[in-house]
Design a protein around this motif. Sequence first.
Motif, mmCIF file in Angstrom:
data_model
loop_
_atom_site.group_PDB
_atom_site.id
_atom_site.type_symbol
_atom_site.label_atom_id
_atom_site.label_comp_id
_atom_site.label_asym_id
_atom_site.label_seq_id
_atom_site.Cartn_x
_atom_site.Cartn_y
_atom_site.Cartn_z
ATOM 1 N N HIS A 74 0.824 -1.208 0.000
ATOM 2 C CA HIS A 74 0.000 0.000 0.000
ATOM 3 C C HIS A 74 0.862 1.264 0.000
ATOM 4 O O HIS A 74 1.984 1.286 0.519
ATOM 5 C CB HIS A 74 -0.940 0.006 1.211
ATOM 6 N N LYS A 156 -3.743 5.838 -12.741
ATOM 7 C CA LYS A 156 -3.801 4.679 -13.626
ATOM 8 C C LYS A 156 -2.761 3.637 -13.227
ATOM 9 O O LYS A 156 -3.025 2.420 -13.267
ATOM 10 C CB LYS A 156 -3.586 5.123 -15.074
ATOM 11 N N TYR A 158 -0.971 3.516 -10.092
ATOM 12 C CA TYR A 158 -0.898 3.138 -8.677
ATOM 13 C C TYR A 158 -2.235 3.169 -7.937
ATOM 14 O O TYR A 158 -2.287 2.855 -6.746
ATOM 15 C CB TYR A 158 0.062 4.091 -7.933
ATOM 16 N N GLY A 159 -3.312 3.544 -8.622
ATOM 17 C CA GLY A 159 -4.580 3.770 -7.938
ATOM 18 C C GLY A 159 -5.032 2.641 -7.036
ATOM 19 O O GLY A 159 -5.550 2.875 -5.939
ATOM 20 N N LYS A 160 -4.837 1.401 -7.458
ATOM 21 C CA LYS A 160 -5.301 0.254 -6.660
ATOM 22 C C LYS A 160 -4.462 0.051 -5.403
ATOM 23 O O LYS A 160 -4.889 -0.645 -4.475
ATOM 24 C CB LYS A 160 -5.285 -1.007 -7.513
ATOM 25 N N LYS A 161 -3.285 0.672 -5.350
ATOM 26 C CA LYS A 161 -2.407 0.528 -4.184
ATOM 27 C C LYS A 161 -2.532 1.692 -3.208
ATOM 28 O O LYS A 161 -2.045 1.601 -2.078
ATOM 29 C CB LYS A 161 -0.943 0.435 -4.637
ATOM 30 N N SER A 163 -3.900 4.066 -0.510
ATOM 31 C CA SER A 163 -4.863 4.003 0.594
ATOM 32 C C SER A 163 -5.602 5.333 0.753
ATOM 33 O O SER A 163 -6.802 5.366 1.001
ATOM 34 C CB SER A 163 -4.149 3.654 1.900
ATOM 35 N N LEU A 332 -12.467 8.173 -7.984
ATOM 36 C CA LEU A 332 -12.184 6.740 -7.892
ATOM 37 C C LEU A 332 -12.573 6.162 -6.533
ATOM 38 O O LEU A 332 -12.373 4.966 -6.286
ATOM 39 C CB LEU A 332 -10.694 6.487 -8.157
ATOM 40 N N ILE A 334 -11.229 7.055 -3.603
ATOM 41 C CA ILE A 334 -10.078 7.005 -2.695
ATOM 42 C C ILE A 334 -10.176 8.180 -1.730
ATOM 43 O O ILE A 334 -10.297 9.328 -2.169
ATOM 44 C CB ILE A 334 -8.754 7.082 -3.481
#
Length: 379
Positions: A74, A156, A158-161, A163, A332, A334
């Motif tokens: 993360h 695009k 790093y978005g999924k990582k 926090s 997104l 976040i």
Amino acid sequence: MEQDRSLCAFLQEAGDDVFRTLKTVCEIPSPTFQEEKKIRCLAGMLSSLGLKDVSIDAAGNAVGFLIADPKDPHLVLLCAHADTACEAPLPIKVKDDGRFLHAHGICDNTGGVTTLMTFLKFVRKEKIALRKNYHIAFTVGEEGLGAKRGMKAIMKKYGKKISYVVNVESHDIGRITNACVGQYRARLTVSAKQKGAHSWRNFGEPNAVVILSSIINDLSRTRLPKDTTYNVTAVQGGKSINAIPNEAECFLEFRAKEQRNIDGLVMRLQEILRKQKSRNVTCALEVLAITEAASMPKELPIYRITRRVQKSLGIEPFFKLGNTDGDVALALGIPTVTLGASNGFATHSLEEKLEKKTYLKGIEQVIEIILALDRELEG
């Protein structure tokens, strides 16, 4: 807390360095799409502070990492945009009148960039043990038709990582941005086929400027929902006083608190364009930038912690809508907080200025919030 005392002492000692950095960064021109020289400077500063994997990424952002736990995938994103809204006359020179620093970009967003750089210097000098892994980014293309391209590239990749995000902006101290106004920006071009363009002999042939004017008039008569706006600008067409123009164009911008209202206005525009379409007239819309309206509840931990820290410093928190790099992360889902690092005035103009006496307080606020989130926020 001992850490709080060390920050106060650090800022007292580092004041001159802070204002030198502010001046140095501001005087490197960086209008949107022309940020390269400033980005190289910022990347060099990141390298000198010992960040890992410092680079200029494919989008043109200056990036680096502070890694506390290599096994943790993360990241927390700390960012500040490096571009400025206008092309200022060259060279840019910061003027100090004792109360204010004057220069285009001094506040928006050199104030934010220098604040984030000061945080990194504090962490390094005081050997602060951060608990989370940090992606540091000075982004390009936040302003205008840059369409937040630097931030979009980061999301695009790093978005999924990520926090949560702390986005450091220009003004005002105490600002908390948890919601963004939606935007739709486009270029409208009207083209007309004519048998001839002589203003006397061919009068009655389709006139692209007149048609565009009719479109703008119809749009202006549209009843708008609450908190919805439009703007028409850069209208142009025609080349001669005695020639019927066969092409005309303008820029259009729609903004609204709710995305459905922007969608409705776009549908209304398309309806107006269909009325003008014929065998000899075409209307083309080129979409230049879209920002989705988005928001997060004010009671999320990221905002609750932020407000508590601000109040502890004697700063009155207030929520404020914005259009910033933070919009991309908000859309997104976040958790994202955008903070004002300084008190500034006349941003997006050549008369921009930053209030000196409150700037170190603004930096203290941002650093304290970052550290409190590091200690208390999950992820």
